[in-house]
Design a protein around this motif. Structure first.
Motif, PDB file in Angstrom:
ATOM      1  N   TRP A  36       3.071  -6.534  -8.510  1.00 24.07           N
ATOM      2  CA  TRP A  36       3.378  -6.243  -7.117  1.00 24.07           C
ATOM      3  C   TRP A  36       2.109  -6.350  -6.287  1.00 24.07           C
ATOM      4  O   TRP A  36       1.047  -5.861  -6.685  1.00 24.07           O
ATOM      5  N   PHE A  37       2.233  -6.991  -5.139  1.00 20.10           N
ATOM      6  CA  PHE A  37       1.185  -7.050  -4.133  1.00 20.10           C
ATOM      7  C   PHE A  37       1.746  -6.531  -2.816  1.00 20.10           C
ATOM      8  O   PHE A  37       2.966  -6.399  -2.655  1.00 20.10           O
ATOM      9  N   ARG A  38       0.872  -6.243  -1.868  1.00 19.70           N
ATOM     10  CA  ARG A  38       1.319  -5.830  -0.548  1.00 19.70           C
ATOM     11  C   ARG A  38       0.349  -6.326   0.507  1.00 19.70           C
ATOM     12  O   ARG A  38      -0.821  -6.558   0.235  1.00 19.70           O
ATOM     13  N   GLN A  39       0.850  -6.458   1.730  1.00 21.56           N
ATOM     14  CA  GLN A  39       0.041  -6.892   2.849  1.00 21.56           C
ATOM     15  C   GLN A  39       0.267  -5.938   4.016  1.00 21.56           C
ATOM     16  O   GLN A  39       1.292  -6.024   4.699  1.00 21.56           O
ATOM     17  N   PRO A  40      -0.680  -5.024   4.250  1.00 22.84           N
ATOM     18  CA  PRO A  40      -0.565  -4.124   5.409  1.00 22.84           C
ATOM     19  C   PRO A  40      -0.694  -4.905   6.707  1.00 22.84           C
ATOM     20  O   PRO A  40      -1.266  -6.002   6.729  1.00 22.84           O
ATOM     21  N   GLU A  46      -3.081  -7.518  -0.861  1.00 21.89           N
ATOM     22  CA  GLU A  46      -3.853  -6.809  -1.853  1.00 21.89           C
ATOM     23  C   GLU A  46      -3.007  -6.485  -3.082  1.00 21.89           C
ATOM     24  O   GLU A  46      -1.782  -6.358  -3.006  1.00 21.89           O
ATOM     25  N   PHE A  47      -3.673  -6.329  -4.193  1.00 21.50           N
ATOM     26  CA  PHE A  47      -3.029  -6.015  -5.460  1.00 21.50           C
ATOM     27  C   PHE A  47      -2.550  -4.576  -5.480  1.00 21.50           C
ATOM     28  O   PHE A  47      -3.260  -3.663  -5.058  1.00 21.50           O
ATOM     29  N   VAL A  48      -1.342  -4.350  -6.008  1.00 16.81           N
ATOM     30  CA  VAL A  48      -0.781  -3.009  -6.142  1.00 16.81           C
ATOM     31  C   VAL A  48      -0.741  -2.584  -7.602  1.00 16.81           C
ATOM     32  O   VAL A  48      -1.254  -1.530  -7.977  1.00 16.81           O
ATOM     33  N   GLY A  49      -0.118  -3.394  -8.440  1.00 15.05           N
ATOM     34  CA  GLY A  49      -0.018  -3.076  -9.848  1.00 15.05           C
ATOM     35  C   GLY A  49       0.590  -4.224 -10.617  1.00 15.05           C
ATOM     36  O   GLY A  49       1.237  -5.099 -10.045  1.00 15.05           O
ATOM     37  N   SER A  50       0.391  -4.220 -11.935  1.00 11.46           N
ATOM     38  CA  SER A  50       0.896  -5.288 -12.784  1.00 11.46           C
ATOM     39  C   SER A  50       1.504  -4.716 -14.055  1.00 11.46           C
ATOM     40  O   SER A  50       1.215  -3.579 -14.445  1.00 11.46           O
ATOM     41  N   SER A  51       2.333  -5.533 -14.693  1.00 12.48           N
ATOM     42  CA  SER A  51       2.999  -5.155 -15.934  1.00 12.48           C
ATOM     43  C   SER A  51       3.023  -6.350 -16.865  1.00 12.48           C
ATOM     44  O   SER A  51       3.306  -7.469 -16.448  1.00 12.48           O
ATOM     45  N   VAL A  57       0.454  -1.471 -18.247  1.00  8.34           N
ATOM     46  CA  VAL A  57       0.470  -1.462 -16.792  1.00  8.34           C
ATOM     47  C   VAL A  57      -0.928  -1.197 -16.270  1.00  8.34           C
ATOM     48  O   VAL A  57      -1.759  -0.585 -16.941  1.00  8.34           O
ATOM     49  N   TYR A  58      -1.175  -1.671 -15.064  1.00  6.51           N
ATOM     50  CA  TYR A  58      -2.444  -1.451 -14.405  1.00  6.51           C
ATOM     51  C   TYR A  58      -2.172  -1.288 -12.921  1.00  6.51           C
ATOM     52  O   TYR A  58      -1.408  -2.058 -12.340  1.00  6.51           O
ATOM     53  N   TYR A  59      -2.803  -0.292 -12.306  1.00  2.28           N
ATOM     54  CA  TYR A  59      -2.566   0.013 -10.905  1.00  2.28           C
ATOM     55  C   TYR A  59      -3.855  -0.001 -10.111  1.00  2.28           C
ATOM     56  O   TYR A  59      -4.924   0.360 -10.623  1.00  2.28           O
ATOM     57  N   ALA A  60      -3.732  -0.391  -8.862  1.00  4.68           N
ATOM     58  CA  ALA A  60      -4.854  -0.271  -7.951  1.00  4.68           C
ATOM     59  C   ALA A  60      -5.178   1.199  -7.738  1.00  4.68           C
ATOM     60  O   ALA A  60      -4.308   2.067  -7.813  1.00  4.68           O
TER      61      ALA A  60
END
Length: 114
Positions: A36-40, A46-51, A57-60
Motif C-alpha cells: 500500500w502507498f498513499r499520496q497526501p 509515499e510507502f505505507v506498508g508491504s506484505s 509485513v513491513y510498515y512505514a
C-alpha cells in the motif's frame, strides 16, 4: 494484464477506523510482493506498508502500530486495516502488486477530520 481496484475509502473522524480493500484481477497466491502507498494532498506518493507470501509485513514508521495489512488469497484481495486515524493520514491510497513489473490501482480517497 494485472488490474487492481481499491475500495473502502471515505470520511472518518480522527481516532476512528477504516478498512481498505484491493481487489486484483489475477491470483495473488503466488505474488511475493504487495504493498500500500498513499499520496497526501500536495505531497508525493509515499510507502505505507508491504506484505509478502513468506508471510512477512513491513510498515512505514508513520503508521506502524496503527495499520495492519492482510491478504485473502481466495478472494484475490489485500486489505489495509487503519486504526487511530489522524488528520495527517488523509490521502489517496494506492494498491501495488509486484516489484518488476509493478502494477497499480487508481486509488481510493481517505479523509480524516479533526
Amino acid at each position: 494484464q494485472v488490474q487492481l481496484v481499491e475500495s473502502g475509502g471515505g470520511l472518518v473522524q480522527s481516532g476512528g477506523s477504516l478498512t481498505l480493500s484491493c481487489a486484483t484481477s489475477e491470483s495473488i497466491a503466488g505474488v511475493y510482493y504487495m504493498a500500500w502507498f498513499r499520496q497526501p494532498p500536495g505531497k508525493e506518493r509515499e510507502f505505507v506498508g508491504s506484505s509478502t507470501n513468506n508471510p512477512s509485513v513491513y510498515y512505514a514508521e508513520s503508521v506502524r502500530g496503527r495499520f495492519t495489512i492482510s491478504r485473502d488469497n481466495a478472494k484475490n484481495t489485500m486489505y489495509l486495516q487503519m486504526n487511530s486515524l489522524k488528520p495527517e493520514d488523509t490521502a489517496v491510497y494506492y494498491c501495488r502488486q509486484g516489484v518488476s513489473p509493478a502494477y497499480w490501482g487508481q486509488g481510493t480517497q481517505v479523509t480524516v477530520s479533526s
